[in-house]
Design a protein around this motif. Structure first.
Motif, short mmCIF file in Angstrom:
data_model
loop_
_atom_site.label_atom_id
_atom_site.label_comp_id
_atom_site.label_asym_id
_atom_site.label_seq_id
_atom_site.Cartn_x
_atom_site.Cartn_y
_atom_site.Cartn_z
N GLN A 93 0.80 -1.21 0.04
CA GLN A 93 0.02 0.11 -0.07
C GLN A 93 0.93 1.30 -0.14
OE1 GLN A 93 -3.36 0.10 -0.48
NE2 GLN A 93 -3.15 -2.15 -0.80
N SER A 94 2.14 1.26 0.71
CA SER A 94 2.90 2.25 0.81
C SER A 94 3.39 2.46 -0.53
CB SER A 94 4.39 2.12 1.61
OG SER A 94 3.76 1.82 2.71
N ILE A 95 3.83 1.47 -1.50
CA ILE A 95 4.34 1.65 -2.95
C ILE A 95 3.06 2.17 -3.81
CG2 ILE A 95 5.03 0.14 -4.94
CD1 ILE A 95 6.03 -1.92 -2.85
N ARG A 96 1.97 1.59 -3.61
CA ARG A 96 0.82 2.14 -4.23
C ARG A 96 0.65 3.76 -4.08
NH1 ARG A 96 -2.96 -0.27 -6.81
NH2 ARG A 96 -2.54 -2.20 -5.81
N HIS A 97 0.75 4.22 -2.90
CA HIS A 97 0.40 5.59 -2.38
C HIS A 97 1.44 6.39 -3.06
CE1 HIS A 97 -0.82 9.01 -0.24
NE2 HIS A 97 0.39 9.15 0.15
N MET A 98 2.76 6.17 -3.19
CA MET A 98 3.74 6.73 -3.73
C MET A 98 3.48 6.97 -5.32
SD MET A 98 7.27 5.68 -2.03
CE MET A 98 8.43 6.86 -3.05
N PHE A 99 3.12 5.80 -6.01
CA PHE A 99 2.84 5.72 -7.33
C PHE A 99 1.85 6.90 -7.74
CE2 PHE A 99 4.70 1.33 -8.64
CZ PHE A 99 5.86 1.61 -7.99
N ARG A 100 0.63 6.73 -6.89
CA ARG A 100 -0.54 7.50 -7.04
C ARG A 100 -0.16 9.23 -6.89
NH1 ARG A 100 -4.62 7.65 -4.70
NH2 ARG A 100 -6.37 7.69 -6.37
N VAL A 101 0.80 9.36 -5.78
CA VAL A 101 1.06 10.66 -5.49
C VAL A 101 2.01 11.34 -6.63
CG1 VAL A 101 2.52 12.36 -4.08
CG2 VAL A 101 1.11 10.56 -2.94
N ALA A 102 2.83 10.58 -7.08
CA ALA A 102 3.73 11.11 -8.35
C ALA A 102 2.84 11.23 -9.67
CB ALA A 102 4.93 9.92 -8.67
N CYS A 103 1.96 10.38 -9.74
CA CYS A 103 0.87 10.38 -10.90
C CYS A 103 -0.06 11.80 -10.90
CB CYS A 103 0.36 9.19 -11.08
SG CYS A 103 1.55 7.78 -11.75
N GLY A 104 -0.04 12.25 -9.62
CA GLY A 104 -1.22 13.23 -9.64
C GLY A 104 -2.58 12.95 -9.19
N LEU A 105 -2.62 11.64 -9.10
CA LEU A 105 -4.08 10.93 -8.65
C LEU A 105 -4.40 11.19 -7.26
CD1 LEU A 105 -3.78 7.54 -10.34
CD2 LEU A 105 -4.64 9.40 -11.22
N ASP A 106 -3.72 11.71 -6.54
CA ASP A 106 -3.82 11.98 -5.02
C ASP A 106 -3.71 13.59 -4.93
OD1 ASP A 106 -4.72 10.81 -2.44
OD2 ASP A 106 -2.73 11.97 -1.71
N SER A 107 -3.76 14.32 -5.85
CA SER A 107 -3.50 15.93 -5.83
C SER A 107 -4.71 16.76 -5.81
CB SER A 107 -2.74 16.28 -6.95
OG SER A 107 -1.39 15.89 -6.94
N MET A 108 -4.77 17.73 -5.46
CA MET A 108 -6.06 18.53 -5.43
C MET A 108 -6.42 18.91 -6.70
SD MET A 108 -6.40 22.69 -3.81
CE MET A 108 -5.76 22.12 -2.09
N ILE A 109 -5.73 19.04 -7.70
CA ILE A 109 -6.17 19.11 -9.09
C ILE A 109 -5.59 17.82 -9.78
CG2 ILE A 109 -5.67 20.36 -11.29
CD1 ILE A 109 -5.18 22.89 -9.64
N LEU A 110 -6.53 17.14 -10.42
CA LEU A 110 -6.35 15.67 -10.62
C LEU A 110 -5.35 15.88 -11.87
CD1 LEU A 110 -7.01 12.78 -10.47
CD2 LEU A 110 -8.93 13.26 -12.08
N GLY A 111 -4.25 14.92 -11.53
CA GLY A 111 -3.21 14.77 -12.88
C GLY A 111 -2.17 15.81 -12.79
N GLU A 112 -2.28 16.83 -11.92
CA GLU A 112 -1.39 18.08 -11.94
C GLU A 112 0.15 17.69 -12.04
OE1 GLU A 112 0.90 19.32 -9.56
OE2 GLU A 112 0.24 18.23 -7.99
N PRO A 113 0.96 18.03 -12.92
CA PRO A 113 2.40 17.45 -13.29
C PRO A 113 3.38 17.87 -12.25
CG PRO A 113 1.87 19.32 -14.50
CD PRO A 113 0.45 19.20 -13.79
N GLN A 114 3.05 18.93 -11.34
CA GLN A 114 4.32 19.69 -10.46
C GLN A 114 4.50 18.61 -9.44
OE1 GLN A 114 1.49 21.10 -11.50
NE2 GLN A 114 2.09 23.23 -12.42
N ILE A 115 3.49 17.80 -9.06
CA ILE A 115 3.92 16.85 -8.17
C ILE A 115 5.03 15.96 -8.15
CG2 ILE A 115 2.29 15.23 -8.63
CD1 ILE A 115 3.31 16.27 -4.98
#
Length: 416
Positions: A93-115
């Motif tokens: 679940q840690s691995i999945r979370h890091m992947f989702r964060v890096a892809c912008g899936l956990d961002s305020m603006i879905l898919g934003e690239p800055q993260i």
């Protein structure tokens, strides 16, 4: 050892808590080194942005009590003040979370690239601090690969989802080269700052920022190599603008039809792209009637943004499927690391047998023994040494009815 991800973000904690748990870049190096000194933690990295603070680390324990104690001591804050806002993940679940964060899936603006860039900054900071080990370093590299695959294989980042970005993308469609255009931005608030940032990143030729308060305009303009003017100077510079974006809090229009018409004449009817992001409007609606003027309102762009958000949500579903596969790939690598020590030990054992046999062969050659005889004896001796222990173990396995070991041996040695 357990891989853990612990943190807070914009959905779990108010800004007052996020501010207290943030780690500015200038203190990150010492902070990481201090975290790494915690007995239970062997690898560590920290991602700290305005919207989240997250800790990625490897620990002897599955809980995060040691991290909480360290964080409370470092930030001089009682655990009860921040633990209700924490979330935590472990291993897959840690691995999945890091992947989702890096892809912008956990961002305020879905898919934003800055993260993704912020995640790379977190990796480099931990690398420089020396707090990364084999597992976390590999996880970061795999995270970047997963994010690249998501952006390549889906439309998660291809459509603008802010009116500022939508305005800039529309300008790119109207003008072949933004590098040859001048943008006049009216206002100095968040929307204008975001518009200026997007224009600057897309290589705009020149930026002019106009505001009632000249100092605010100047402070913003200097960030983007721009030129500041007071709002009263607007008539003198309007004709210079190929792109006009306005977003102020004015209750009355700032640009009327007559003023824009005069500017168009000075421009010899060279087209002007205008975007009014203000409510109430900054640009009179009648301006749209002028030839050579392309006027868009916030409603025009919001419709585009809404359509693009729907597109991103569909892309996010595809991204989750890609992430599922990427998580499994990393878990396979992680599981394979359990065999590495056994492989090293087995190789060392074989190399010792080789060296012993080789030394004897060299000694025999030096004593004048026939070379062919030495080679045959070397091959025979080395073969016996390499297969002796496995053969003994297989006989014992057969005697003890360990058919699983026998089957595994046939698979390991690829015996037909």
């Amino acid at each position: 050892m357990t891989l853990l991800a612990v943190g807070i973000n914009y959905t779990t904690a108010p800004v007052a808590i996020r501010e207290r748990l943030a780690f500015p870049a200038e203190i990150l190096d010492n902070t990481l080194k201090n975290l790494w000194k915690v007995n239970e933690i062997s690898e560590a990295a920290i991602l700290s942005t305005c919207n989240r603070t997250e800790f990625y680390y490897q620990s002897d324990n599955e809980d995060h009590a040691a991290l909480i104690d360290w964080l409370a001591d470092t930030k001089h804050i009682r655990p009860a003040e921040f633990t209700p806002y924490l979330y935590s993940f472990k291993d897959s679940q840690s691995i999945r979370h890091m992947f989702r964060v890096a892809c912008g899936l956990d961002s305020m603006i879905l898919g934003e690239p800055q993260i993704l860039g912020q995640m790379k900054t977190a990796y480099h900071a931990a690398y420089q601090a020396g707090t990364l080990g084999r597992n976390l370093s590999k996880l970061f590299q795999h995270t970047f690969s997963a994010a690249k695959k998501v952006r390549t294989d889906t439309a998660i980042g291809s459509s603008p989802v802010s009116v500022a970005f939508a305005a800039v993308q529309l300008a790119q469609q109207i003008f072949d080269k933004l590098s040859e255009q001048t943008a006049l931005l009216i206002g100095a608030g968040e929307t204008i700052e975001l518009t200026a940032r997007h224009l600057y990143q897309h290589g705009i030729g020149r930026i002019i920022i106009a505001n009632r308060t000249y100092d605010k305009a100047h402070a913003l303009a200097t960030q983007f190599n721009g030129f500041a003017i007071a709002l009263s100077e607007l008539p003198n510079h309007l004709a210079e603008a190929d792109i006009v974006v306005s977003s102020t809090a004015s209750q009355l229009p700032i640009l009327g039809k007559g003023r824009v018409e005069s500017a168009i004449k000075k421009r010899k009817h060279k087209p002007m792209f205008m975007v009014d992001l203000a409510v109430p409007r900054d640009i009179e609606a009648e301006v749209e009637q002028l030839s050579d003027v392309y006027l868009y309102t916030v409603d025009d762009l919001q419709n585009t943004v809404n359509r693009n958000m729907d597109s991103r949500r569909r892309a996010a579903e595809q991204a989750e499927e890609i992430i599922d596969a990427q998580v499994e790939h990393f878990l396979i690598w992680l599981r394979s690391q359990g065999a590495q020590q056994t492989i090293r030990d087995y190789r060392s054992q074989a190399e010792r047998a080789r060296d012993e046999s080789l030394q004897k062969a060299i000694a025999q050659l030096n004593n004048g023994t026939d070379a062919e005889q030495v080679l045959q004896r070397l091959a025979h001796t080395l073969t016996n040494k390499l297969i002796h222990t496995p053969c003994v173990q297989l006989r014992d396995a057969s005697a003890n009815e360990r058919h699983d070991l026998i089957a595994a041996s046939r698979e390991i040695f690829k015996l037909k």
